[in-house]
Write a protein that holds these residues in place. Structure first.
Motif, PDB file in Angstrom:
ATOM      1  N   LEU A  91     107.197  69.578  -5.084  1.00  0.00           N
ATOM      2  CA  LEU A  91     105.997  70.404  -5.215  1.00  0.00           C
ATOM      3  C   LEU A  91     104.723  69.572  -5.185  1.00  0.00           C
ATOM      4  CD1 LEU A  91     107.160  72.968  -7.941  1.00  0.00           C
ATOM      5  CD2 LEU A  91     106.854  73.372  -5.487  1.00  0.00           C
ATOM      6  N   VAL A  92     104.775  68.360  -5.724  1.00  0.00           N
ATOM      7  CA  VAL A  92     103.582  67.504  -5.752  1.00  0.00           C
ATOM      8  C   VAL A  92     103.552  66.560  -4.555  1.00  0.00           C
ATOM      9  CG1 VAL A  92     102.359  65.711  -7.049  1.00  0.00           C
ATOM     10  CG2 VAL A  92     103.433  67.616  -8.264  1.00  0.00           C
ATOM     11  N   GLY A  93     104.697  65.950  -4.266  1.00  0.00           N
ATOM     12  CA  GLY A  93     104.722  64.885  -3.268  1.00  0.00           C
ATOM     13  C   GLY A  93     104.611  65.361  -1.835  1.00  0.00           C
TER      14      GLY A  93
ATOM     15  N   ASN B  77     110.252  58.072  -9.354  1.00  0.00           N
ATOM     16  CA  ASN B  77     110.717  58.733  -8.138  1.00  0.00           C
ATOM     17  C   ASN B  77     109.668  59.498  -7.357  1.00  0.00           C
ATOM     18  OD1 ASN B  77     113.521  57.968  -8.449  1.00  0.00           O
ATOM     19  ND2 ASN B  77     113.591  59.380 -10.173  1.00  0.00           N
ATOM     20  N   LEU B  78     108.563  59.869  -7.983  1.00  0.00           N
ATOM     21  CA  LEU B  78     107.502  60.541  -7.239  1.00  0.00           C
ATOM     22  C   LEU B  78     106.973  59.657  -6.097  1.00  0.00           C
ATOM     23  CD1 LEU B  78     105.818  63.052  -6.930  1.00  0.00           C
ATOM     24  CD2 LEU B  78     104.273  62.211  -8.723  1.00  0.00           C
ATOM     25  N   PRO B  79     106.814  58.343  -6.307  1.00  0.00           N
ATOM     26  CA  PRO B  79     106.405  57.494  -5.179  1.00  0.00           C
ATOM     27  C   PRO B  79     107.400  57.518  -4.018  1.00  0.00           C
ATOM     28  CG  PRO B  79     106.068  56.334  -7.249  1.00  0.00           C
ATOM     29  CD  PRO B  79     106.833  57.576  -7.569  1.00  0.00           C
ATOM     30  N   VAL B  80     108.696  57.616  -4.318  1.00  0.00           N
ATOM     31  CA  VAL B  80     109.706  57.682  -3.261  1.00  0.00           C
ATOM     32  C   VAL B  80     109.492  58.932  -2.418  1.00  0.00           C
ATOM     33  CG1 VAL B  80     112.190  57.862  -2.785  1.00  0.00           C
ATOM     34  CG2 VAL B  80     111.373  56.396  -4.644  1.00  0.00           C
TER      35      VAL B  80
ATOM     36  N   VAL C  62     106.693  60.731  -2.054  1.00  0.00           N
ATOM     37  CA  VAL C  62     105.440  60.671  -1.300  1.00  0.00           C
ATOM     38  C   VAL C  62     105.592  59.779  -0.078  1.00  0.00           C
ATOM     39  CG1 VAL C  62     103.017  59.940  -1.367  1.00  0.00           C
ATOM     40  CG2 VAL C  62     104.011  61.153  -3.316  1.00  0.00           C
ATOM     41  N   ARG C  63     106.193  58.608  -0.252  1.00  0.00           N
ATOM     42  CA  ARG C  63     106.298  57.658   0.863  1.00  0.00           C
ATOM     43  C   ARG C  63     107.234  58.171   1.955  1.00  0.00           C
ATOM     44  NH1 ARG C  63     104.438  52.484   0.514  1.00  0.00           N
ATOM     45  NH2 ARG C  63     106.120  51.813   1.891  1.00  0.00           N
ATOM     46  N   LEU C  64     108.386  58.708   1.574  1.00  0.00           N
ATOM     47  CA  LEU C  64     109.315  59.213   2.592  1.00  0.00           C
ATOM     48  C   LEU C  64     108.781  60.492   3.241  1.00  0.00           C
ATOM     49  CD1 LEU C  64     112.847  58.550   1.051  1.00  0.00           C
ATOM     50  CD2 LEU C  64     111.712  57.343   2.900  1.00  0.00           C
ATOM     51  N   GLY C  65     108.127  61.333   2.442  1.00  0.00           N
ATOM     52  CA  GLY C  65     107.511  62.522   3.011  1.00  0.00           C
ATOM     53  C   GLY C  65     106.404  62.155   3.985  1.00  0.00           C
ATOM     54  N   TYR C  66     105.603  61.169   3.627  1.00  0.00           N
ATOM     55  CA  TYR C  66     104.530  60.718   4.516  1.00  0.00           C
ATOM     56  C   TYR C  66     105.116  60.169   5.821  1.00  0.00           C
ATOM     57  CZ  TYR C  66     100.787  57.818   6.392  1.00  0.00           C
ATOM     58  OH  TYR C  66      99.857  57.249   7.223  1.00  0.00           O
ATOM     59  N   ALA C  67     106.196  59.393   5.720  1.00  0.00           N
ATOM     60  CA  ALA C  67     106.831  58.861   6.928  1.00  0.00           C
ATOM     61  C   ALA C  67     107.325  59.992   7.827  1.00  0.00           C
ATOM     62  CB  ALA C  67     107.981  57.937   6.547  1.00  0.00           C
ATOM     63  N   GLY C  68     107.859  61.052   7.216  1.00  0.00           N
ATOM     64  CA  GLY C  68     108.332  62.187   8.000  1.00  0.00           C
ATOM     65  C   GLY C  68     107.205  62.931   8.686  1.00  0.00           C
TER      66      GLY C  68
ATOM     67  N   GLY D 179     112.988  63.915   7.026  1.00  0.00           N
ATOM     68  CA  GLY D 179     112.434  62.902   6.139  1.00  0.00           C
ATOM     69  C   GLY D 179     112.166  63.431   4.742  1.00  0.00           C
ATOM     70  N   VAL D 180     111.680  64.658   4.658  1.00  0.00           N
ATOM     71  CA  VAL D 180     111.398  65.266   3.349  1.00  0.00           C
ATOM     72  C   VAL D 180     112.687  65.456   2.557  1.00  0.00           C
ATOM     73  CG1 VAL D 180     110.588  67.372   2.217  1.00  0.00           C
ATOM     74  CG2 VAL D 180     109.281  66.384   4.114  1.00  0.00           C
ATOM     75  N   LEU D 181     113.713  65.998   3.214  1.00  0.00           N
ATOM     76  CA  LEU D 181     114.989  66.214   2.520  1.00  0.00           C
ATOM     77  C   LEU D 181     115.656  64.898   2.155  1.00  0.00           C
ATOM     78  CD1 LEU D 181     116.493  69.249   4.483  1.00  0.00           C
ATOM     79  CD2 LEU D 181     115.339  69.230   2.256  1.00  0.00           C
TER      80      LEU D 181
END
Length: 399
Positions: A66-68, A138-141, A143-149, A183-185
């Motif tokens: 929800l946040v990331g 885990n929130l940084p994980v 955000v970073r993987l979501g951003y990459a996606g 990437g998000v999943l």
């Protein structure tokens, strides 16, 4: 000429042997020592531990999504000053020792925490501290993987949807999100895995009431020597994490488009959302670290360097610092060499099996491994080689 797949497997062979010796063998030794008492899963107490483990990991994952995800999308669509620095800083919580996070959260929200004193609300006997600790790591994980996606989604795909009359949010949900979904999943799966397998946080912040399966495995093995019951919990946890890790390997291979470039600046609602979500992530991920720093220079009478002077005057401090540096460098050397060869081999072989094997150290209970080391390699107990082997094993998936 050697086929690429065979070359890949040969390059990965040293890493495979290392994982077999220092993960598979100790784990098998733990499981075989007292047998596997599967009847433990009929006990309502252990069922409750399982459901709480899944629940706290699920809530953490939902909050991270929800946040990331909205923040990751906005960062990928708009040019933001300091974005690269922000994404790099998000690595810091992920590599922070668990004890530091515990100290920071306790300084803020514990029984004598600053926020607790200001608000009068004590969260120490609730699961809130544990969930915030999970999000800290885990929130940084997410955000970073979501951003990459989202960064792999072509800008013109979203622009085409807008030109056809779609609103900004409809274009985001209907076009960008489906394309970035692998990437998000993958990020969501990793957040769930890390939260479910966490040991230090539930032990320190969850206590007896909110202990997870990992804490229960520790109690049964290290404190009660009930290895048959612990082995059953380990097997159940392995099955759960195997499914999740296989899903991660499959999802992380997805991706479309190319990296976005020439992004516009954020305005209006997008700018407000970026600032709000960014501030929330900064608060969750960096307030505990700041609290540790402040606590180190703030005494009951105000600012002080007495704590630092005590540390520097302690005759054990040089040895502790030297151990920290040499353990880190030796683990870096081992994981860099073995992991680098393994990564090159997995790339050459294009094998999902190798990808899955590389993540095995993330799937196994560290407590059960520690017991397995004592059982399988008693002569190496409390020696530098065994310690470095354990550190190298934990770092291998990251490389």
């Amino acid at each position: 000429m050697t086929p690429p797949r065979l070359t890949g497997w040969l390059l990965a062979l040293p890493g495979l042997i290392f994982v077999a010796v220092f993960l598979v063998l100790p784990l098998a030794r733990t499981l075989s020592e007292g047998g596997v008492n599967l009847s433990v899963w009929a006990d309502p107490y252990f069922q409750g531990r399982l459901w709480w483990t899944l629940a706290q990991a699920g809530v953490t994952t939902l909050a991270a999504l929800l946040v990331g995800v909205p923040l990751a999308f906005l960062l990928s669509r708009f040019e933001v000053r300091g974005k690269a620095l922000f994404l790099r800083l998000l690595l810091l919580p992920f590599v922070t020792p668990t004890l530091v996070a515990v100290l920071g959260l306790s300084a803020l929200l514990g029984p004598q925490g600053w926020v607790t004193k200001l608000t009068g609300v004590d969260l120490s006997d609730t699961p809130v501290l544990l969930l915030l600790g999970n999000l800290f790591f885990n929130l940084p994980v997410m955000v970073r993987l979501g951003y990459a996606g989202f960064a792999r989604v072509p800008v013109n795909a979203v622009g085409a949807a807008r030109s056809l009359g779609a609103s900004a949010w409809r274009a985001a949900l209907g076009v960008a999100l489906p394309l970035a979904l692998p990437g998000v999943l993958a990020g969501a799966v990793l957040v769930f895995l890390y939260s479910a397998l966490s040991f230090g946080l539930p032990l320190a912040l969850g206590g007896e009431r909110y202990g997870t399966l990992e804490v229960e495995i520790y109690t049964l093995t290290a404190l009660q020597l009930r290895l048959s019951e612990a082995s059953a919990l380990i097997v159940g946890q392995l099955l759960l994490t195997l499914v999740a890790t296989a899903a991660y390997v499959r999802l992380s291979s997805g991706g479309v488009g190319v990296a976005a470039g020439g992004l516009p600046g954020a305005r209006g609602g997008a700018q407000a959302a970026l600032l709000g979500l960014g501030a929330l992530v900064m608060l969750v991920c960096f307030a505990p670290l700041l609290a540790v720093v402040v606590r180190g220079v703030l005494g009951s009478g105000g600012p002080t360097l007495a704590y630092w002077q005590a540390v520097l005057a302690d005759p054990d401090t040089p040895l502790l610092a030297w151990n920290t540096v040499r353990f880190g460098l030796l683990a870096l050397l081992g994981a860099g060499l073995l992991g680098g060869l393994y990564a090159l081999g997995a790339w050459r072989a294009q094998s999902r099996v190798l990808d899955l094997i590389s993540l095995l150290p993330l799937m196994v209970s560290p407590v059960s491994l520690a017991v397995g080391y004592l059982l399988a390699f008693p002569a190496l107990a409390a020696t530098l080689p065994m310690l470095i082997a354990a550190y190298t094993l934990l770092a291998l998936p990251l490389v």
